[in-house]
Design a protein around this motif. Sequence first.
Motif, PDB file in Angstrom:
ATOM      1  N   VAL A 423       0.875  -1.178   0.000  1.00 47.73           N
ATOM      2  CA  VAL A 423       0.000   0.000   0.000  1.00 47.73           C
ATOM      3  C   VAL A 423       0.915   1.232   0.000  1.00 47.73           C
ATOM      4  O   VAL A 423       2.133   1.105   0.128  1.00 47.73           O
ATOM      5  CB  VAL A 423      -0.929   0.005   1.237  1.00 47.73           C
ATOM      6  N   PRO A 424       0.357   2.447  -0.172  1.00 47.00           N
ATOM      7  CA  PRO A 424       1.213   3.637  -0.136  1.00 47.00           C
ATOM      8  C   PRO A 424       2.017   3.745   1.158  1.00 47.00           C
ATOM      9  O   PRO A 424       1.627   3.217   2.207  1.00 47.00           O
ATOM     10  CB  PRO A 424       0.209   4.790  -0.266  1.00 47.00           C
ATOM     11  N   LEU A 425       3.145   4.449   1.081  1.00 39.97           N
ATOM     12  CA  LEU A 425       4.047   4.615   2.216  1.00 39.97           C
ATOM     13  C   LEU A 425       3.318   5.166   3.438  1.00 39.97           C
ATOM     14  O   LEU A 425       3.523   4.695   4.567  1.00 39.97           O
ATOM     15  CB  LEU A 425       5.204   5.544   1.816  1.00 39.97           C
ATOM     16  N   GLN A 426       2.432   6.133   3.227  1.00 38.86           N
ATOM     17  CA  GLN A 426       1.733   6.755   4.355  1.00 38.86           C
ATOM     18  C   GLN A 426       0.852   5.750   5.087  1.00 38.86           C
ATOM     19  O   GLN A 426       0.761   5.765   6.313  1.00 38.86           O
ATOM     20  CB  GLN A 426       0.889   7.937   3.876  1.00 38.86           C
ATOM     21  N   GLU A 427       0.202   4.860   4.340  1.00 41.00           N
ATOM     22  CA  GLU A 427      -0.656   3.859   4.974  1.00 41.00           C
ATOM     23  C   GLU A 427       0.169   2.881   5.801  1.00 41.00           C
ATOM     24  O   GLU A 427      -0.303   2.366   6.813  1.00 41.00           O
ATOM     25  CB  GLU A 427      -1.476   3.110   3.916  1.00 41.00           C
ATOM     26  N   ASN A 428       1.398   2.596   5.373  1.00 36.66           N
ATOM     27  CA  ASN A 428       2.277   1.743   6.164  1.00 36.66           C
ATOM     28  C   ASN A 428       2.676   2.426   7.464  1.00 36.66           C
ATOM     29  O   ASN A 428       2.750   1.793   8.513  1.00 36.66           O
ATOM     30  CB  ASN A 428       3.536   1.392   5.355  1.00 36.66           C
ATOM     31  N   ILE A 429       2.906   3.728   7.407  1.00 38.02           N
ATOM     32  CA  ILE A 429       3.311   4.468   8.598  1.00 38.02           C
ATOM     33  C   ILE A 429       2.153   4.609   9.577  1.00 38.02           C
ATOM     34  O   ILE A 429       2.329   4.470  10.793  1.00 38.02           O
ATOM     35  CB  ILE A 429       3.864   5.859   8.198  1.00 38.02           C
ATOM     36  N   THR A 430       0.945   4.844   9.063  1.00 40.80           N
ATOM     37  CA  THR A 430      -0.231   5.059   9.936  1.00 40.80           C
ATOM     38  C   THR A 430      -0.965   3.757  10.222  1.00 40.80           C
ATOM     39  O   THR A 430      -2.098   3.784  10.706  1.00 40.80           O
ATOM     40  CB  THR A 430      -1.207   6.060   9.275  1.00 40.80           C
ATOM     41  N   PHE A 431      -0.341   2.613   9.947  1.00 37.95           N
ATOM     42  CA  PHE A 431      -1.007   1.314  10.116  1.00 37.95           C
ATOM     43  C   PHE A 431      -1.530   1.105  11.535  1.00 37.95           C
ATOM     44  O   PHE A 431      -2.619   0.590  11.738  1.00 37.95           O
ATOM     45  CB  PHE A 431      -0.043   0.198   9.732  1.00 37.95           C
ATOM     46  N   GLY A 432      -0.768   1.510  12.514  1.00 39.45           N
ATOM     47  CA  GLY A 432      -1.201   1.315  13.899  1.00 39.45           C
ATOM     48  C   GLY A 432      -2.068   2.437  14.424  1.00 39.45           C
ATOM     49  O   GLY A 432      -2.595   2.361  15.533  1.00 39.45           O
ATOM     50  N   ASN A 452      14.392  12.375   5.377  1.00 34.26           N
ATOM     51  CA  ASN A 452      15.497  12.658   4.450  1.00 34.26           C
ATOM     52  C   ASN A 452      15.384  11.879   3.143  1.00 34.26           C
ATOM     53  O   ASN A 452      15.994  12.242   2.140  1.00 34.26           O
ATOM     54  CB  ASN A 452      16.846  12.335   5.106  1.00 34.26           C
ATOM     55  N   ASP A 453      14.599  10.788   3.177  1.00 35.30           N
ATOM     56  CA  ASP A 453      14.469   9.947   1.976  1.00 35.30           C
ATOM     57  C   ASP A 453      13.246  10.296   1.138  1.00 35.30           C
ATOM     58  O   ASP A 453      13.101   9.777   0.034  1.00 35.30           O
ATOM     59  CB  ASP A 453      14.395   8.470   2.375  1.00 35.30           C
ATOM     60  N   LEU A 454      12.353  11.127   1.665  1.00 34.33           N
ATOM     61  CA  LEU A 454      11.111  11.423   0.945  1.00 34.33           C
ATOM     62  C   LEU A 454      11.343  11.961  -0.468  1.00 34.33           C
ATOM     63  O   LEU A 454      10.608  11.585  -1.395  1.00 34.33           O
ATOM     64  CB  LEU A 454      10.246  12.411   1.742  1.00 34.33           C
ATOM     65  N   PRO A 455      12.348  12.832  -0.681  1.00 34.25           N
ATOM     66  CA  PRO A 455      12.566  13.313  -2.053  1.00 34.25           C
ATOM     67  C   PRO A 455      12.884  12.197  -3.052  1.00 34.25           C
ATOM     68  O   PRO A 455      12.707  12.375  -4.262  1.00 34.25           O
ATOM     69  CB  PRO A 455      13.765  14.273  -1.907  1.00 34.25           C
ATOM     70  N   GLN A 456      13.340  11.033  -2.547  1.00 33.86           N
ATOM     71  CA  GLN A 456      13.667   9.916  -3.443  1.00 33.86           C
ATOM     72  C   GLN A 456      12.430   9.180  -3.935  1.00 33.86           C
ATOM     73  O   GLN A 456      12.493   8.444  -4.919  1.00 33.86           O
ATOM     74  CB  GLN A 456      14.596   8.926  -2.733  1.00 33.86           C
ATOM     75  N   PHE A 457      11.307   9.362  -3.222  1.00 32.36           N
ATOM     76  CA  PHE A 457      10.079   8.664  -3.601  1.00 32.36           C
ATOM     77  C   PHE A 457       9.310   9.509  -4.620  1.00 32.36           C
ATOM     78  O   PHE A 457       9.046  10.686  -4.376  1.00 32.36           O
ATOM     79  CB  PHE A 457       9.203   8.394  -2.380  1.00 32.36           C
ATOM     80  N   PRO A 458       8.929   8.916  -5.758  1.00 27.75           N
ATOM     81  CA  PRO A 458       8.290   9.690  -6.844  1.00 27.75           C
ATOM     82  C   PRO A 458       7.053  10.463  -6.391  1.00 27.75           C
ATOM     83  O   PRO A 458       6.865  11.617  -6.767  1.00 27.75           O
ATOM     84  CB  PRO A 458       7.909   8.605  -7.864  1.00 27.75           C
ATOM     85  N   GLN A 459       6.191   9.857  -5.605  1.00 26.57           N
ATOM     86  CA  GLN A 459       4.973  10.526  -5.134  1.00 26.57           C
ATOM     87  C   GLN A 459       5.019  10.824  -3.632  1.00 26.57           C
ATOM     88  O   GLN A 459       3.972  10.983  -2.995  1.00 26.57           O
ATOM     89  CB  GLN A 459       3.733   9.670  -5.435  1.00 26.57           C
ATOM     90  N   GLY A 460       6.202  10.886  -3.065  1.00 23.76           N
ATOM     91  CA  GLY A 460       6.311  11.190  -1.649  1.00 23.76           C
ATOM     92  C   GLY A 460       5.641  10.141  -0.795  1.00 23.76           C
ATOM     93  O   GLY A 460       5.816   8.934  -1.009  1.00 23.76           O
ATOM     94  N   LEU A 461       4.827  10.580   0.156  1.00 23.09           N
ATOM     95  CA  LEU A 461       4.157   9.644   1.064  1.00 23.09           C
ATOM     96  C   LEU A 461       3.109   8.791   0.364  1.00 23.09           C
ATOM     97  O   LEU A 461       2.705   7.743   0.877  1.00 23.09           O
ATOM     98  CB  LEU A 461       3.492  10.411   2.213  1.00 23.09           C
TER      99      LEU A 461
END
Length: 579
Positions: A423-432, A452-461
């Motif tokens: 799933v999107p990165l944000q959903e992994n972070i807010t899973f709990g 620091n790694d967010l700029p590397q992700f094409p769509q960010g979170l």
Amino acid sequence: MQGLAPLWPYLRRQRVPLIWGFIVAALGSIVGTASPYILQLAVTSLQQQGVVAGLLLKYCALIVLLGVVNSVLNFFIRQLIGTISYTVENELRNDLFQQFMRLDQKFYGEHHTGDLMARSTNDLSAVRQMLGPGLTQTFGSGLLVVVAAFWMFSIDLRLALLALTMLPTITISFVIIGRRMRERFGHVQTQFGQISTRAQENFSGIRTIKAYAQEQQEIESFREANEEYRRLNLKYVLLNGLVWPLMSLLIGITLGLILLVGGQAVASGRITLGQFVQFNAYVGLLTWPMIALGWTVSLYQQGVASLQRIKEVLHAAPSIKSPPQPKLPAHWQGVVEMRNVGVRYGDRWIVRNISFTIPAGRSLAIVGATGAGKTTLTNLLGRVRDPSEGVICIDGIDIRELPLDELRRRIAYVAQDTFLFSVPLQENITFGRVDAGEADVERALETSQLVNDLPQFPQGLTTMLGERGVTLSGGQKQRTAIARAVLRDPTILILDDSMSSVDTHTAAEILRHLRDVMQGRTSIIIAQRIATVKDANEIIVLQNGQIAERGTHTQLIRQNGPYAAMYRRELLQSEMEVE
């Protein structure tokens, strides 16, 4: 019918459409058997009055009308039974998934993922087939046989006895062969589960396979498993292929005997030609129901075999569950205490005689060689498994007396082997914590240094992650898991070697931010690097499954024991890397 026992609760909830299905099937059987009677009237009329166009048109119109009515009734029964079968499948799938969520790690350790997937897909489909086409044919064909048999006995007793003695041989043959088909189908399903497991493991471990250049070996292993699946399927198809030629042979024999005996009955004047035509029409009507009843038996046997596999999961009892009368602390503080805790696998003790207390808001670090039992201890806190001996308390209450869901809600665990969802990165972070605000998410990203790694992700979170986070590096996975744990705002935070894939500089930054998070929060840190644990309020060193030494970083260095030796090795390694 005992094999259908797990389905009774689901079928009871569908009793109204089932009753309507039976009524519609009964009407369809009556209408379906009326056409041969009309045909008999038409043939008798031709014999007695010759060709009368108006009369023939009347009989033709009646037969067509009955055909239309019968088609409408068949449509409705298929709609009713189809709705029932898909509704039961839906409810059964939901219950199966809920049971999967209830079961503990022990169950998953004893079953392959592919086999569980096969039970959730192929086996459920077989149950639906048993309920859908199976029930439709049972209602329709069963009632048609009863009504047609009544008409046949009303025409001629001897001819009816002959037909109803021969026709069931079709069903009996299907049942006998079907029993063997059920056994072979069970083997096919088991092998399919093994293939699914093999494929799932290869997809998940594709990086490892390619890193070790094992593609050809895995292809060969899969080919062998697939070849066994093909072999078992061919054995099943062989029996299945035997069925239809045998059905045709038995039908031919039955029709031949009826023609011989029935022709003699017409010649002797025992029945009229019209009645003989009517009788043969009933035999024709019963040919498919007899085959269908045998096919239904085959569906039943396959469905029961699959239902038993589903039942094994539904009736599996988790070894870890909430107590019947749980207790709750007046206020969650996070005081953790282990008293003489031991864990045994078979005859081997992994850890034993472990005792310590972590006051609320304090931190404990656990260090030791690989396999010393560090992760085993932290798994006990969330009741992934229970200790073989000893007691673990949180806020003075034995954790086995706490509600399981509430206990696990109070603990955030970051493992070395991080699992991320597709799933999107944000959903992994807010899973709990799905209700987390934007500011909380940003704070968690800052703490984990994932920002620091967010700029590397094409769509960010909103960047979609591959399966198990395959598109992220090991360090990015661990930092995502740390952000997820921090965002959850737990009473107890467990970091199980969660920075092993992070470089030294980033690890230092994460620890600096984590100090604020750990302030006033009970924390347990497992690490191989001394730099990660040296600021903990207490450090314990595990050796051979027992506590070898304990104290603060300074105290342990002074003792000049295993911890000091680890520290010196780490310093030497750092100096060598600098050089």
